[in-house]
Design a protein around this motif. Structure first.
Motif, mmCIF file in Angstrom:
data_model
loop_
_atom_site.group_PDB
_atom_site.id
_atom_site.type_symbol
_atom_site.label_atom_id
_atom_site.label_comp_id
_atom_site.label_asym_id
_atom_site.label_seq_id
_atom_site.Cartn_x
_atom_site.Cartn_y
_atom_site.Cartn_z
ATOM 1 N N ALA A 60 -26.049 -21.417 1.679
ATOM 2 C CA ALA A 60 -26.664 -19.754 1.668
ATOM 3 C C ALA A 60 -26.524 -20.528 0.520
ATOM 4 O O ALA A 60 -28.206 -20.590 0.010
ATOM 5 C CB ALA A 60 -25.935 -19.115 1.608
ATOM 6 N N ALA A 61 -25.745 -20.561 -0.516
ATOM 7 C CA ALA A 61 -26.120 -21.305 -2.075
ATOM 8 C C ALA A 61 -26.892 -22.505 -1.520
ATOM 9 O O ALA A 61 -27.793 -23.059 -2.804
ATOM 10 C CB ALA A 61 -25.212 -21.010 -2.681
ATOM 11 N N PHE A 62 -26.119 -23.591 -1.582
ATOM 12 C CA PHE A 62 -27.161 -24.890 -1.406
ATOM 13 C C PHE A 62 -29.048 -24.826 -0.810
ATOM 14 O O PHE A 62 -29.276 -25.013 -1.204
ATOM 15 C CB PHE A 62 -26.412 -25.554 0.060
ATOM 16 C CG PHE A 62 -27.623 -27.250 -0.244
ATOM 17 C CD1 PHE A 62 -27.077 -27.981 -1.201
ATOM 18 C CD2 PHE A 62 -28.140 -27.714 1.158
ATOM 19 C CE1 PHE A 62 -27.797 -29.449 -0.767
ATOM 20 C CE2 PHE A 62 -29.047 -28.690 1.379
ATOM 21 C CZ PHE A 62 -28.531 -29.011 0.045
ATOM 22 N N GLY A 63 -28.977 -23.736 0.504
ATOM 23 C CA GLY A 63 -30.235 -23.816 1.173
ATOM 24 C C GLY A 63 -31.252 -22.847 -0.456
ATOM 25 O O GLY A 63 -32.362 -23.480 -0.453
ATOM 26 N N ALA A 64 -30.861 -21.756 -0.808
ATOM 27 C CA ALA A 64 -31.887 -21.397 -2.303
ATOM 28 C C ALA A 64 -31.664 -22.064 -2.960
ATOM 29 O O ALA A 64 -32.784 -22.236 -2.967
ATOM 30 C CB ALA A 64 -30.970 -20.196 -2.487
ATOM 31 N N ILE A 65 -30.893 -22.872 -3.434
ATOM 32 C CA ILE A 65 -31.441 -23.695 -4.581
ATOM 33 C C ILE A 65 -32.081 -24.868 -4.704
ATOM 34 O O ILE A 65 -33.200 -25.243 -4.990
ATOM 35 C CB ILE A 65 -29.772 -24.095 -5.203
ATOM 36 C CG1 ILE A 65 -28.540 -22.964 -5.513
ATOM 37 C CG2 ILE A 65 -29.348 -25.471 -6.617
ATOM 38 C CD1 ILE A 65 -27.457 -22.701 -6.558
ATOM 39 N N ALA A 66 -31.911 -25.805 -2.953
ATOM 40 C CA ALA A 66 -32.478 -26.958 -2.914
ATOM 41 C C ALA A 66 -33.760 -26.297 -2.504
ATOM 42 O O ALA A 66 -35.007 -27.284 -3.410
ATOM 43 C CB ALA A 66 -31.977 -27.798 -1.587
ATOM 44 N N GLY A 67 -33.752 -25.259 -2.205
ATOM 45 C CA GLY A 67 -35.629 -24.883 -1.246
ATOM 46 C C GLY A 67 -36.271 -24.532 -2.393
ATOM 47 O O GLY A 67 -37.057 -24.540 -2.332
ATOM 48 N N ASP A 68 -35.611 -23.809 -3.369
ATOM 49 C CA ASP A 68 -35.951 -23.380 -4.416
ATOM 50 C C ASP A 68 -36.489 -24.381 -5.491
ATOM 51 O O ASP A 68 -37.846 -24.460 -6.395
ATOM 52 C CB ASP A 68 -35.097 -22.386 -5.879
ATOM 53 C CG ASP A 68 -35.674 -20.841 -4.949
ATOM 54 O OD1 ASP A 68 -37.075 -20.488 -4.508
ATOM 55 O OD2 ASP A 68 -35.257 -20.385 -5.671
ATOM 56 N N SER A 69 -35.710 -25.671 -6.043
ATOM 57 C CA SER A 69 -35.941 -26.212 -6.411
ATOM 58 C C SER A 69 -37.340 -28.136 -5.646
ATOM 59 O O SER A 69 -38.072 -27.684 -6.801
ATOM 60 C CB SER A 69 -34.608 -27.323 -6.665
ATOM 61 O OG SER A 69 -33.847 -26.762 -7.261
ATOM 62 N N ILE A 70 -37.319 -27.673 -4.356
ATOM 63 C CA ILE A 70 -38.156 -27.959 -3.669
ATOM 64 C C ILE A 70 -39.287 -27.582 -3.602
ATOM 65 O O ILE A 70 -40.361 -28.124 -3.983
ATOM 66 C CB ILE A 70 -37.910 -27.937 -2.468
ATOM 67 C CG1 ILE A 70 -36.938 -29.277 -2.000
ATOM 68 C CG2 ILE A 70 -39.366 -29.304 -1.424
ATOM 69 C CD1 ILE A 70 -36.659 -29.908 -0.696
ATOM 70 N N GLY A 71 -39.685 -25.966 -3.703
ATOM 71 C CA GLY A 71 -40.515 -25.226 -3.977
ATOM 72 C C GLY A 71 -41.206 -25.339 -5.266
ATOM 73 O O GLY A 71 -42.141 -25.028 -5.325
ATOM 74 N N TYR A 72 -40.423 -25.473 -6.342
ATOM 75 C CA TYR A 72 -40.922 -25.597 -7.481
ATOM 76 C C TYR A 72 -41.560 -27.323 -8.067
ATOM 77 O O TYR A 72 -43.253 -26.758 -8.629
ATOM 78 C CB TYR A 72 -39.763 -25.079 -8.575
ATOM 79 C CG TYR A 72 -39.651 -25.687 -10.450
ATOM 80 C CD1 TYR A 72 -40.155 -24.897 -11.065
ATOM 81 C CD2 TYR A 72 -39.994 -27.276 -10.868
ATOM 82 C CE1 TYR A 72 -40.878 -24.787 -12.235
ATOM 83 C CE2 TYR A 72 -40.430 -27.611 -11.447
ATOM 84 C CZ TYR A 72 -40.833 -26.310 -13.206
ATOM 85 O OH TYR A 72 -41.063 -26.825 -13.651
ATOM 86 N N ALA A 73 -41.431 -27.788 -7.291
ATOM 87 C CA ALA A 73 -41.897 -29.338 -7.417
ATOM 88 C C ALA A 73 -43.383 -28.901 -6.807
ATOM 89 O O ALA A 73 -44.481 -29.830 -6.834
ATOM 90 C CB ALA A 73 -41.218 -30.196 -6.765
ATOM 91 N N VAL A 74 -43.270 -28.412 -5.557
ATOM 92 C CA VAL A 74 -44.436 -28.429 -4.769
ATOM 93 C C VAL A 74 -45.749 -27.333 -5.146
ATOM 94 O O VAL A 74 -46.480 -27.725 -5.293
ATOM 95 C CB VAL A 74 -44.172 -28.067 -3.299
ATOM 96 C CG1 VAL A 74 -45.988 -27.887 -2.697
ATOM 97 C CG2 VAL A 74 -43.771 -28.354 -3.313
#
Length: 221
Positions: A60-74
């Motif tokens: 869950a932590a990995f998905g949250a951090i990675a997903g937010d970072s990708i969302g930030y870039a997008v």
């Protein structure tokens, strides 16, 4: 959520961890998915021994951090037009009023909106793309994102894991009628709390404009 738990319980543990990371990661990119339901269901499964709580929390932590970072870039690349397109695609979740409230949270709390947004359904979806669109410095975003993701993932998982283990022990000595009453009481209290929260929620921009129209009409006369 019962159906989700039943479905997850039929999968091998590795598949459950991948689903937790994937659903939460995609949700954090800005796509409305039931990430919290998947995490809660998986944490309760951990209480029954089907999966391991530390791996559920890590996924869950990995998905949250990675997903937010990708969302930030997008969001940084697409800007506000991207958020407008998301609002048209998911009007019930990311419409103009939702976006306005999220922007107000960023304006009021700054980067802390990313940290606390992990615990709020609306900001959990919009935090990454909105932070990118508003050009929040990435280092500050990453720090708040990582801290919020870790606290939310591990805190939620181990809290529910502990509650589930305790409930499993207690339920051995009570009847199914008692269990049904306990579930109904929990659902009723949750409904009441959400209703109270909606009453206390500040009016959005659309509500404020609607409230202001009668006053302007009277002035014009």
């Amino acid at each position: 959520m019962i159906d989700v738990s039943h479905w997850l319980s039929a999968l091998p543990p590795v598949a459950v961890y991948l689903i937790v990371a994937g659903v939460i990661g995609v949700e954090s990119m800005g796509v409305p998915l039931p990430g919290e339901i998947v995490l809660v269901s998986s944490a309760l499964l951990a209480a029954t021994g089907v999966v391991e709580p530390e791996w559920v929390a890590t996924a869950a932590a990995f998905g949250a951090i990675a997903g937010d970072s990708i969302g930030y870039a997008v969001g940084r690349r697409g800007g506000r037009p991207l958020l407008a397109r998301l609002g048209r695609r998911f009007p019930r979740h990311l419409g103009p009023a939702h976006l306005a409230r999220a922007e107000q949270s960023f304006a009021r709390h700054g980067v802390w909106a990313v940290f606390f947004g992990r615990f709020v359904a609306l900001l959990r979806i919009l935090a990454g793309p909105l932070a990118g669109a508003l050009h929040v410095p990435y280092r500050r975003f990453l720090l708040a994102n990582a801290a919020g993701g870790l606290v939310w993932a591990f805190g939620t998982t181990y809290l529910l894991y502990s509650v589930g283990r305790a409930a499993e022990h207690w339920l051995k000595d009570i009847s199914w009628a008692g269990l049904v009453l306990a579930v109904l009481a929990g659902l009723g209290s949750t409904w009441w709390l959400r209703r109270r929260a909606r009453r206390l929620e500040p009016a959005g921009p659309a509500d404020a404009d609607a409230a202001a129209e009668p006053a302007h009409a009277g002035t014009d006369r």
